[in-house]
Design an enzyme around this catalytic site. Structure first.
Site, PDB file in Angstrom:
ATOM      1  N   GLU A   1       0.823  -1.118  -0.228  1.00 57.88           N
ATOM      2  CA  GLU A   1      -0.175  -0.003   0.006  1.00 57.88           C
ATOM      3  C   GLU A   1       0.879   0.983   0.115  1.00 57.88           C
ATOM      4  O   GLU A   1       1.876   1.454   0.810  1.00 57.88           O
ATOM      5  CB  GLU A   1      -1.014  -0.019   1.368  1.00 57.88           C
ATOM      6  CG  GLU A   1      -1.939   1.021   1.115  1.00 57.88           C
ATOM      7  CD  GLU A   1      -2.776   1.254   2.476  1.00 57.88           C
ATOM      8  OE1 GLU A   1      -2.811   0.253   3.250  1.00 57.88           O
ATOM      9  OE2 GLU A   1      -3.606   2.086   2.516  1.00 57.88           O
TER      10      GLU A   1
ATOM     11  N   LYS B   1       4.548  -0.120   8.838  1.00 60.19           N
ATOM     12  CA  LYS B   1       4.553   1.441   8.530  1.00 60.19           C
ATOM     13  C   LYS B   1       3.805   2.344   9.300  1.00 60.19           C
ATOM     14  O   LYS B   1       4.189   3.501   9.560  1.00 60.19           O
ATOM     15  CB  LYS B   1       4.024   1.471   7.094  1.00 60.19           C
ATOM     16  CG  LYS B   1       4.658   0.788   5.784  1.00 60.19           C
ATOM     17  CD  LYS B   1       4.045   1.307   4.717  1.00 60.19           C
ATOM     18  CE  LYS B   1       4.023   0.133   3.672  1.00 60.19           C
ATOM     19  NZ  LYS B   1       2.375  -0.350   3.539  1.00 60.19           N
TER      20      LYS B   1
ATOM     21  N   ARG C   1       5.990 -13.431   8.669  1.00 59.69           N
ATOM     22  CA  ARG C   1       6.517 -12.116   8.497  1.00 59.69           C
ATOM     23  C   ARG C   1       8.091 -12.244   8.868  1.00 59.69           C
ATOM     24  O   ARG C   1       8.153 -13.053   9.843  1.00 59.69           O
ATOM     25  CB  ARG C   1       5.701 -11.109   9.766  1.00 59.69           C
ATOM     26  CG  ARG C   1       4.317 -10.765   9.038  1.00 59.69           C
ATOM     27  CD  ARG C   1       3.971  -9.695   9.970  1.00 59.69           C
ATOM     28  NE  ARG C   1       3.902  -8.401   9.764  1.00 59.69           N
ATOM     29  CZ  ARG C   1       3.452  -7.718   8.862  1.00 59.69           C
ATOM     30  NH1 ARG C   1       2.514  -8.036   8.147  1.00 59.69           N
ATOM     31  NH2 ARG C   1       3.754  -6.485   8.721  1.00 59.69           N
TER      32      ARG C   1
HETATM   33  P1  ATP Z   1       2.878  -2.580   7.279  1.00 63.24           P
HETATM   34  O1  ATP Z   1       1.947  -2.619   8.396  1.00 63.24           O
HETATM   35  O2  ATP Z   1       3.975  -2.222   7.170  1.00 63.24           O
HETATM   36  O3  ATP Z   1       2.057  -1.539   6.349  1.00 63.24           O
HETATM   37  P2  ATP Z   1       1.691  -4.285   5.500  1.00 63.24           P
HETATM   38  O4  ATP Z   1       1.625  -5.755   5.801  1.00 63.24           O
HETATM   39  O5  ATP Z   1       0.398  -3.462   5.642  1.00 63.24           O
HETATM   40  O6  ATP Z   1       2.814  -3.797   6.217  1.00 63.24           O
HETATM   41  P3  ATP Z   1       1.874  -3.706   2.853  1.00 63.24           P
HETATM   42  O7  ATP Z   1       2.659  -2.426   2.235  1.00 63.24           O
HETATM   43  O8  ATP Z   1       0.416  -3.558   2.752  1.00 63.24           O
HETATM   44  O9  ATP Z   1       2.264  -3.824   4.209  1.00 63.24           O
HETATM   45  O10 ATP Z   1       2.440  -5.106   2.358  1.00 63.24           O
HETATM   46  C1  ATP Z   1       3.441  -5.172   1.179  1.00 63.24           C
HETATM   47  C2  ATP Z   1       3.671  -6.694   1.011  1.00 63.24           C
HETATM   48  O11 ATP Z   1       4.764  -6.887   1.876  1.00 63.24           O
HETATM   49  C3  ATP Z   1       2.656  -7.716   1.602  1.00 63.24           C
HETATM   50  O12 ATP Z   1       2.262  -8.834   0.756  1.00 63.24           O
HETATM   51  C4  ATP Z   1       2.910  -8.021   2.987  1.00 63.24           C
HETATM   52  O13 ATP Z   1       2.294  -9.193   3.520  1.00 63.24           O
HETATM   53  C5  ATP Z   1       4.385  -7.977   2.915  1.00 63.24           C
HETATM   54  N1  ATP Z   1       5.301  -7.701   4.366  1.00 63.24           N
HETATM   55  C6  ATP Z   1       4.631  -6.617   5.074  1.00 63.24           C
HETATM   56  N2  ATP Z   1       5.545  -6.866   6.127  1.00 63.24           N
HETATM   57  C7  ATP Z   1       6.295  -7.808   6.100  1.00 63.24           C
HETATM   58  C8  ATP Z   1       7.182  -8.557   7.009  1.00 63.24           C
HETATM   59  N3  ATP Z   1       7.586  -7.975   8.214  1.00 63.24           N
HETATM   60  N4  ATP Z   1       7.592  -9.377   6.533  1.00 63.24           N
HETATM   61  C9  ATP Z   1       7.149 -10.105   5.459  1.00 63.24           C
HETATM   62  N5  ATP Z   1       6.689  -9.571   4.495  1.00 63.24           N
HETATM   63  C10 ATP Z   1       5.785  -8.436   4.777  1.00 63.24           C
HETATM   64 MG    MG Z   2      -0.690  -2.182   5.164  1.00 66.58          MG
END
Ligand code: ATP
Ligand code: MG
Length: 590
Positions: free
Chosen positions: A65, A301, A291
């Protein structure tokens, strides 16, 4: 099924050890992936290929996102998605999951693409979930026609309460049995902007008593009269993550949709939507993996944004953050991040990796490639009484003992030097082998130096040392065989440049900030940065290109800041001591 054993994830508090021996030379130097046992996802992709599933195609996507920049957790997902596709001659696309206008913007999107390229992957032309808003809308009407979606007038709170919980079935909405015609009319009015935010939602009509809470008539569209950074005011209804994700995968022709474990429960919904839509091709399949978490930091984020908003760090590229821009500025090479991600592997066990393990990959990389230089962080003046007045000698110093091709450089040596204040003690305790009154040490790439006299100020503070050197010791040894027990670094005072140096400590004192439901900020370390503004560096260092990492002898690896700024600023990337090795030793001994 047994979990793949190559994942070394473990709770941070588990001191029992897992037989993880840390970064091997191969791992640290760029991970020959072909010699690694396949993880469960790669095994699945191979068996899909053998079975002819997806007609032998492999297509993945990385779907962030655009509401912040990437962190090292994302790097694990980037390495996995781009890696799996590349290993099978497939395609991996960057797709922005831009379904929630609040907080998303084009700068984040551009930055994310840059971060991926920096990490070493080709982001290509990014896709956007918002490109499929029209298709999604048509598919929503399709579900309405089939009696599989309805407009609900209840507010968010009522919907949430009526959903029940794990032990109580949900309660049907009074609007659940509207006719398809009425639903269609209302959905069109929602889209046309006839209602205010939150007045109505579109929900899938599944089962309010479903054991999976996510299947209890999930929301597909909510009304948000908010501008979107790409579609502007074209839409006032926005799809939820679940309603957008699988459909976007299907439109793009994704075969393997890899996401993190917290989406395990969403898989049933992912499949339900796809099952009920007239898809253009094969149905993609979602698979979840663990994760990546690291000790002494936070990784979402939202949490990172909070650190920035409260001013505890300077911005997304603050070198203390686990963001890719922070790590890049700090001097973490992309090769080391990729090797770390390959080493921790992919499995279905959530755990926390020690940050010292990541640092060991960074250190191993720089040990091999970084040029050695001399810098004095807290200078103490040394006057060499027997040095010929006004003479300057250029001493050859080895640039990198790990790489003979890096050659040597000439370092000016004169009768006035800076040495590290810490390398001198008036009254040294046992085991302090460096400089003290009457004592001799070796100067790196210089001579033996003896402290003859100490000049002090009115308060007894040491102002300057009066020393003598032994002209016979230029080769590093004394011809009479006498020994010194320490070698220290120095710079010539008349030739030194000025520099600022930022030293870093953990951003959070707790290994897992926010554990037990506490506020992570409670363990924020106020001493996470120490800025030294009066360092003295050898002249060569002033020409270090922005972003390059060098070793300051005896002090660690330092990255020249990428910004302008005077004097030049260096960030300590990582110290020299292998703390990961110590952790392993402690584990082994119980
Ligand atoms: P955040 O909470 O940092 O926004 P998110 O999962 O909402 O993390 P996105 O930007 O929506 O982040 O996700 C992009 C991709 O990265 C998704 O497929 C998510 O599952 C993966 N991802 C995010 N954080 C991790 C992590 N700590 N380890 C592995 N993959 C991750
Ligand atoms: Mg997110």
């Amino acid at each position: 099924m047994a979990e793949p054993s190559e994942d070394s994830a473990r709770p941070a508090t588990d001191a029992g050890g897992t037989g993880d021996v840390g970064a091997s030379e191969d791992d640290r130097n760029g991970a020959p992936e072909h010699r690694r046992p396949l993880d469960f996802i790669r095994k699945q992709v191979v068996s899909d290929g053998e079975a002819g599933t997806f007609a032998g195609r492999v297509q993945t996507r990385f779907p962030p996102e655009p509401n912040g920049y990437l962190h090292i957790g994302h790097a694990k997902s980037v390495c996995l998605n781009f890696g799996v596709a590349a290993e099978h001659g497939g395609v991996c696309r960057l797709r922005f999951d831009d379904t929630n206008p609040a907080g998303e913007d084009a700068d984040y999107a551009r930055g994310i693409a840059e971060d991926i390229a920096w990490l070493g992957f080709e982001p290509g032309t990014p896709m956007h979930a918002s490109d499929y808003f029209q298709q999604l809308y048509e598919w929503a009407e399709h579900l309405v026609h089939k009696g599989l979606a309805y407009v609900d007038d209840q507010d968010a709170e009522t919907i949430s309460t009526a959903r029940g919980d794990f032990t109580t079935p949900g309660v049907d909405s009074p609007w659940r049995d509207r006719s398809a015609e009425e639903n269609l009319r209302l959905l069109r009015e929602m889209r046309a902007g006839h209602f205010g935010d939150g007045e109505k939602v579109l929900r899938a009509r599944i089962d309010m008593a479903h054991p999976n809470m996510l299947m209890r008539d999930p929301v597909m569209y909510r009304i948000r009269h908010a501008g979107h950074f790409r579609t502007g005011d074209e839409w006032c209804i926005y799809p939820t993550y679940d309603w957008a994700h699988g459909q976007s995968d299907a439109v793009e022709g994704v075969t393997h949709s890899l996401c993190t474990l917290e989406f395990e429960g969403n898989r049933q919904l992912y499949d339900w939507y796809l099952e009920h839509l007239p898809l253009p091709g094969d149905r993609p399949r979602q698979t979840e993996f663990a994760r990546l978490n690291l000790t002494h930091t936070v990784m979402s984020k939202r949490a990172l944004g909070a650190l920035i908003d409260t001013g505890l760090v300077d911005g997304w590229d603050d070198p203390r953050l686990p963001t890719l821009r922070g790590l890049r500025r700090r001097g973490y090479p992309p090769e080391a991040i990729r090797a770390f991600c390959a080493h921790v592997g992919v499995a279905r066990i959530n755990g926390v990796h020690e940050i010292e393990l990541l640092e060991s990959f960074v250190r191993t990389h720089h040990n091999r490639f970084a040029l050695r230089r001399m810098a004095v962080l807290r200078p103490l003046e040394v006057v060499i009484g027997n040095w010929p007045a006004g003479e300057v000698e250029y001493r050859a110093a080895v640039n990198n003992p790990e790489d003979s091709a890096a050659g040597t450089r000439e370092v000016p040596f004169s009768g006035r030097l800076w040495i590290e204040r810490d390398d001198f003690m008036v009254d040294p305790p046992r085991k302090f082998y460096r400089l003290a009154p009457g004592r001799e040490v070796r100067l790196r790439a210089g001579y033996f130096l003896r402290c003859d006299d100490v000049e002090t100020g009115p308060g007894g503070e040491v102002i300057r040392l009066h020393c003598s050197y032994d002209p016979e010791t230029g080769g590093g040894q004394a011809p009479d065989g006498r020994k010194v027990r320490a070698t220290i670094h120095w710079v010539s005072a008349d030739h030194a440049g000025d520099a600022a140096v930022a030293l870093y400590d953990r951003l959070f004192t707790d290994p897992v900030p926010g554990a037990d439901g506490r506020d992570p900020l409670e363990s924020h370390n106020p001493a996470s940065r120490e800025l030294i503004t009066s360092a003295k560096v050898e002249p060569e260092l002033l020409d270090t290109p922005p972003g390059e990492v060098v070793q300051f002898e005896r002090l660690g690896y330092f990255a020249r800041d990428t910004g302008p700024g005077s004097p030049v600023l260096f960030h300590r990337t990582v110290g020299l001591r292998d703390e990961w090795a110590n952790i392993l030793k402690r584990r082994e001994s119980g």
